[in-house]
Design an enzyme around this catalytic site. Structure first.
Site, PDB file in Angstrom:
ATOM      1  N   ASP A 156       0.845  -1.196   0.000  1.00  0.00           N
ATOM      2  CA  ASP A 156       0.000   0.000   0.000  1.00  0.00           C
ATOM      3  C   ASP A 156       0.878   1.243   0.000  1.00  0.00           C
ATOM      4  O   ASP A 156       1.747   1.401   0.864  1.00  0.00           O
ATOM      5  CB  ASP A 156      -0.915   0.013   1.221  1.00  0.00           C
ATOM      6  CG  ASP A 156      -1.872  -1.169   1.230  1.00  0.00           C
ATOM      7  OD1 ASP A 156      -2.373  -1.510   0.147  1.00  0.00           O
ATOM      8  OD2 ASP A 156      -2.090  -1.756   2.299  1.00  0.00           O
TER       9      ASP A 156
ATOM     10  N   ASP B  41       0.566   5.064   0.334  1.00  0.00           N
ATOM     11  CA  ASP B  41      -0.300   6.188   0.703  1.00  0.00           C
ATOM     12  C   ASP B  41       0.485   7.486   0.611  1.00  0.00           C
ATOM     13  O   ASP B  41       1.643   7.574   1.034  1.00  0.00           O
ATOM     14  CB  ASP B  41      -0.830   6.005   2.131  1.00  0.00           C
ATOM     15  CG  ASP B  41      -1.730   4.778   2.252  1.00  0.00           C
ATOM     16  OD1 ASP B  41      -2.335   4.385   1.241  1.00  0.00           O
ATOM     17  OD2 ASP B  41      -1.817   4.217   3.358  1.00  0.00           O
TER      18      ASP B  41
ATOM     19  N   ASP C 200      -1.113   6.876  14.390  1.00  0.00           N
ATOM     20  CA  ASP C 200      -1.303   5.948  15.501  1.00  0.00           C
ATOM     21  C   ASP C 200      -0.003   5.481  16.149  1.00  0.00           C
ATOM     22  O   ASP C 200       0.220   5.697  17.342  1.00  0.00           O
ATOM     23  CB  ASP C 200      -2.166   4.752  15.070  1.00  0.00           C
ATOM     24  CG  ASP C 200      -1.679   4.091  13.785  1.00  0.00           C
ATOM     25  OD1 ASP C 200      -0.577   4.444  13.295  1.00  0.00           O
ATOM     26  OD2 ASP C 200      -2.397   3.216  13.264  1.00  0.00           O
TER      27      ASP C 200
END
Length: 476
Positions: free
Chosen positions: A76, A78, A166
């Protein structure tokens, strides 16, 4: 890669005697790390360059950098930028705005989607302070009565964006302008130490988004890292907050947790930290009760199902979400099926009633789309049809669209200790046999069945009444 990372981290932090004295960001120049454009998605690089050309800052962020440093192939990619979602959408004709909770842009290249987000500031950001105020382009935020962030579209600077991510290893940014890596929260050191550490106060961050507890478990299962003590401490106490997360969102999280090739370890961690019961309440209650039957040991069955799923994914094969859910809910279906039959309900209606009850209970925790619940029911139903192989039935079952999944499910039952009298081996041979071999297999089943039943008793022939007798009766 981790060996090289140690020297990289030591070099970057050599001027400081303790983590408290460390200043951020730590900037790792191109010559001191191994991440290059060859390791990146070409489409992600296109997005970065076009944003830069239009005058915006743009970085790759999070997982793709973390995974490369840990020797995992990044999947992924991003992108984060100081352009607003509307500005990004206007810049790319192959893009669309998505999301309400977090406003994002998806830039589509065939099957690949590059997700682009805007630098965000904390939703609790003090808007009265002059300096941060200048960075805000949007002020759209909201929280629930439980303190959960419902909407977070308050835009800010890259430093603020890093602070609201996070975990520390997800606050790593790659700058395509000079090919440098920027570490804003000590993520490089945490990767070196193989630990998962939340950014900020753990209780506050879990309160804002309880799904972060699930993400901590997912990374522990995926990366083999330990959850840092302060990050782990509040999880059991705050696990109940998952009850306030939309079931549809939790459905997607379950697929990431247990359907990514590390299901066995993740399953144990979810139970260890008291989170599994909020994802599969019926299944956890059944496991806690210790209920089992001669034809099913729930704990052994679920574990075997997760082992098979992990093996498939790790060998490059795919697995359907409905199959994973069918495994996790089968013990509950079996228990309910037994209960309905004990009430006098026939086997097939009892199975359908049991499946409906279990699914109705489950969707209150994690939503299951109909496109998944229907094949789940078919797999369960096939477990009662596969033993019935007489005559043409075997050929008809072999053509059933859910046969392969039902057969794999059957093998898991056998491997977990359920005795099915060689049913799996029979179907394995039937699938791969030629027509003559298939007919012989069916004949062997017919023969076994007739031997079990014993010789058939011949019905006494009914004698036709003579015409004389009939006339006598009519006269009387």
């Amino acid at each position: 890669m981790l060996t090289g990372l140690k020297s990289l981290v030591r070099k970057a932090t050599s001027l400081f005697t303790s983590p408290e004295e460390q200043t951020y960001p730590i900037i790792i120049p191109r010559n001191d790390h191994s991440l290059s454009r060859q390791n990146l998605s070409p489409n992600a690089v296109k997005v970065l360059y076009r944003l830069n050309k239009a005058g915006y800052d743009a970085y790759l962020v999070g997982g793709c950098i973390r995974d490369h440093l840990i020797d995992i192939e990044p999947k992924d990619f991003d992108v984060v930028t100081n352009a607003t979602p509307e500005e990004v959408n206007n810049l790319f004709s192959n893009s669309r705005l998505i999301g309400r909770r977090f406003r994002l842009v998806h830039v589509t290249f065939g099957r690949e989607i590059i997700e682009v987000s805007t630098f965000r500031a904390s939703a609790s950001h003090d808007e009265e302070s002059s300096k941060p105020q200048e960075s805000l382009k949007g002020k759209d935020s909201a929280r629930s009565s439980h303190g959960i962030v419902l909407r977070d579209n308050v835009y800010g600077k890259i430093e603020e964006d890093a602070e609201r991510r996070d975990f520390t290893f997800n606050a790593l940014y790659y700058n395509v302008k000079d090919f440098s890596i920027h570490d804003y929260c000590g993520g490089l050191a945490d990767i070196e130490n193989k630990q998962i550490r939340i950014i900020g106060d753990a209780r506050q961050r879990y309160q804002e988004d309880p799904v972060r507890m699930l993400r901590a478990i997912r990374f522990a299962g995926k990366l083999g890292f330990d959850i840092e003590e302060a990050t782990a401490a509040p999880i059991k106490e705050m696990a109940h907050l998952l009850d306030h997360i939309p079931p549809a969102r939790l459905f997607e999280e379950v697929l990431k947790l247990l359907g990514s090739g590390n299901g066995v370890k993740t399953f144990h961690l979810l139970r260890q930290y008291g989170l599994f019961r909020y994802l599969f309440p019926d299944t956890e209650a059944l496991l806690q009760s210790g209920w089992k039957r001669d034809d099913i040991d729930p704990a052994a069955f679920i574990m075997q199902g997760l082992i098979n799923t992990d093996n498939r994914i790790q060998s490059g094969q795919s697995t359907a979400p409905y199959f994973l859910y069918a495994v996790l809910l089968w013990p509950s279906v079996t228990l309910r099926h037994e209960e309905f039959q004990a009430q006098g309900m026939p086997a097939t209606p009892a199975l359908h009633q049991a499946a409906s009850m279990v699914l109705d209970n489950q969707v209150a925790a994690t939503a299951i789309p109909r496109r998944f619940s229907t094949p789940m029911r078919e797999i369960w139903d096939m477990q009662f049809r596969l033993p019935k192989r007489y005559g043409k039935r075997a050929f008809m079952l072999l053509q059933h669209p859910r046969f392969r999944a039902a057969f794999d499910f059957l093998l898991i039952r056998e491997l977990s200790g359920t005795e099915l009298d060689g049913l799996g081996a029979w179907w394995e041979a039937f699938q791969h046999g030629d027509e003559n071999e298939q007919r012989e297999l069916i004949k062997s089943i017919d023969l076994r069945s007739s031997n079990k039943e014993g010789p058939k008793k011949r019905r006494p022939r009914r004698r036709k009444k003579s015409n004389a007798t009939q006339s006598e009766i009519s006269e009387e």
